[in-house]
Design a protein around this motif. Structure first.
Motif: not given
Length: 484
Positions: A123-126, A133-144
């Motif tokens: 999956i490519l993200g901005q 350019k769009d690139k591959i990434f890693s992501a996670t949600e931040l929560q209190t």
């Protein structure tokens, strides 16, 4: 370039080169896709691990000066990673880079949500550092700690420094790739061309050798040997060439015969012209040599008849020339046969009386046929003229109608000298179309009058039958068409 060899070589080289470049592009795209899939799969949990080990990120903090230090520590993982915190709308909040490096202050969160929901990779993200350019990434949600979402930890895999090194490497390798591709394509095209020439042009070479070795002597028609093992196109080409050679041989044979026929015809024609011309000149000279009181009018009358005969021959020659050049067209219409025969008999009556030949032309008064009256008159005129010439005194010439096998025949009969076999074979025809093609071959055996008959009958599309016996007489039968 104009040779078959050069054209095939260039075409094969271009085709192979385009194919190699297309395969290379597909391979490069496939390799990039696979590399992105592997990289993103390996770093799938990277952002989640970063958030867990950092006290601020684990508390849901997205904007803090302390995060920059943490991001700097994370960069120890390697220069291929760029770390950002985003709010829930995708706005870039914290990052470890200079302000002017950020080209895109907001990124689309749809790819992030797809990544977090477990969609198929890659999956490519901005990229915040690039506008396009769009690139591959890693992501996670931040929560209190209470579970409230505050944003995202967004990690770009393969950052700006990685792109710079990869671009430099690609530029250095691109020329090598293109040169290698062109060289491989050319070598492969040469090998392919040699195999194609050996396999496909071998029958052509055999055909060319057969054409050069044709026997040019002899009376037999030239022909190429058929190779049953050759491709269908070569076999068909050989058959077509043989058919063309056969036609050329027939046409050559016809031209030779036609030339010979014309030479013989000119001999006959010169004889036909010489006879009345000699008679004309002889009688005039005789008349001039006699004394004035003994000059006989009968000599002048004989000379006049010879002149008329000469004029008639010249007229027939003009008619024959017009027929051969296709200058005479057929205009069929309703023709009263009795009236046509009556006019014909009146025309030849004086000549027949002077030679004591009886004329009997008969047709039913109400009989109407479909024909060209002028051309039919010429046919009968030449037949009757020829019959009077060769019918002795006391003879007869009859024209009447007979019905045979549901066909109406117009018969011209005389008891003259008749015709020989070679003359009959020259005049008889197999069909109207064939008569047009073969008409000139019969000229020397027939004389001008019957040669005109031969072509006029073919032009009118009439069947003709001839019965003749030397010393007995002749009968000419014309198949006429009654007007229905």
């Amino acid at each position: 370039m104009n040779s078959l060899f050069g054209r095939i070589l260039i075409s094969a080289t271009l085709a192979v080169f385009v194919l190699c470049m297309a395969l290379w592009q597909w391979f490069s795209h496939s390799q990039t896709h696979n590399a992105q899939l592997v990289q993103q799969s390996l770093h799938n949990e990277l952002a989640a691990h970063m958030a867990d080990i950092n006290p601020l990120l684990s508390q849901g903090v997205t904007s803090s000066a302390a995060l920059k230090e943490a991001f700097h520590d994370f960069m120890l993982l390697g220069p291929s990673f760029e770390i950002y915190t985003l709010d829930l709308a995708g706005n870039v909040i914290a990052y470890d880079a200079k302000q002017e490096k950020i080209k895109r202050p907001q990124v689309d969160t749809l790819p992030l949500n797809q990544f977090l929901s477990g969609a198929s990779l890659p999956i490519l993200g901005q990229d915040p550092r690039s506008n396009n350019k769009d690139k591959i990434f890693s992501a996670t949600e931040l929560q209190t700690p209470s579970g409230e979402k505050t944003g995202y930890l967004y990690v770009i895999i393969g950052g700006e420094l990685f792109d710079n090194w990869q671009s430099l490497t690609n530029e250095q390798q691109q020329l090598t790739h293109w040169a290698s591709g062109a060289l491989v394509s050319f070598i492969f095209a040469i090998l392919l061309f040699v195999l194609l020439v050996r396999h496909f042009t071998k029958p052509i070479a055999k055909l060319e050798h057969s054409l050069r070795s044709l026997n040019k002597d002899g009376e037999q028609a030239l022909a190429l040997p058929l190779n049953k093992r050759a491709p269908r196109e070569i076999t068909q080409l050989t058959e077509d060439i043989n058919h063309l050679l056969s036609r050329i041989h027939r046409q050559h044979h016809d031209l030779v015969n036609q030339q010979q026929a014309r030479q013989e015809f000119m001999l006959h024609l010169s004889h036909d012209l010489k006879t009345p011309l000699t008679s004309l000149q002889g009688y005039i000279d005789t008349w001039l040599l006699l004394p004035a009181d003994k000059q006989n009018r009968e000599l002048i009358e004989v000379a006049a008849r010879a002149g008329e005969q000469l004029q008639q021959l010249l007229s027939q020659i003009l008619q024959l020339t017009a027929l051969e050049n296709g200058q005479i067209n057929v205009h069929k219409q309703a023709v009263n046969l009795q009236q046509l025969l009556h006019d014909l008999q009146q025309q030849f009556a004086p000549r027949a009386q002077s030679q004591k030949v009886e004329l009997n032309f008969h047709a039913e008064p109400d009989l109407v046929i479909h024909s060209d009256p002028q051309l039919l008159t010429r046919v009968l005129n030449n037949l009757v003229d020829n019959a009077i010439r060769y019918t002795p005194k006391g003879g007869y010439i009859n024209i009447n109608l007979q019905q045979h096998d549901n066909q109406l025949w117009l018969e011209v009969t005389d008891n003259g000298s008749g015709m020989h076999k070679h003359e009959l074979s020259a005049l008889k025809q197999l069909s109207s179309n064939q008569a047009r093609l073969e008409s000139q071959h019969s000229l020397p055996q027939l004389g001008v009058g019957l040669a005109i008959v031969r072509q006029l009958v073919a032009l009118l599309e009439y069947d003709i039958e001839i019965e003749s016996t030397p010393g007995v007489g002749s009968t000419f039968k014309l198949a006429v068409e009654p007007l229905s």
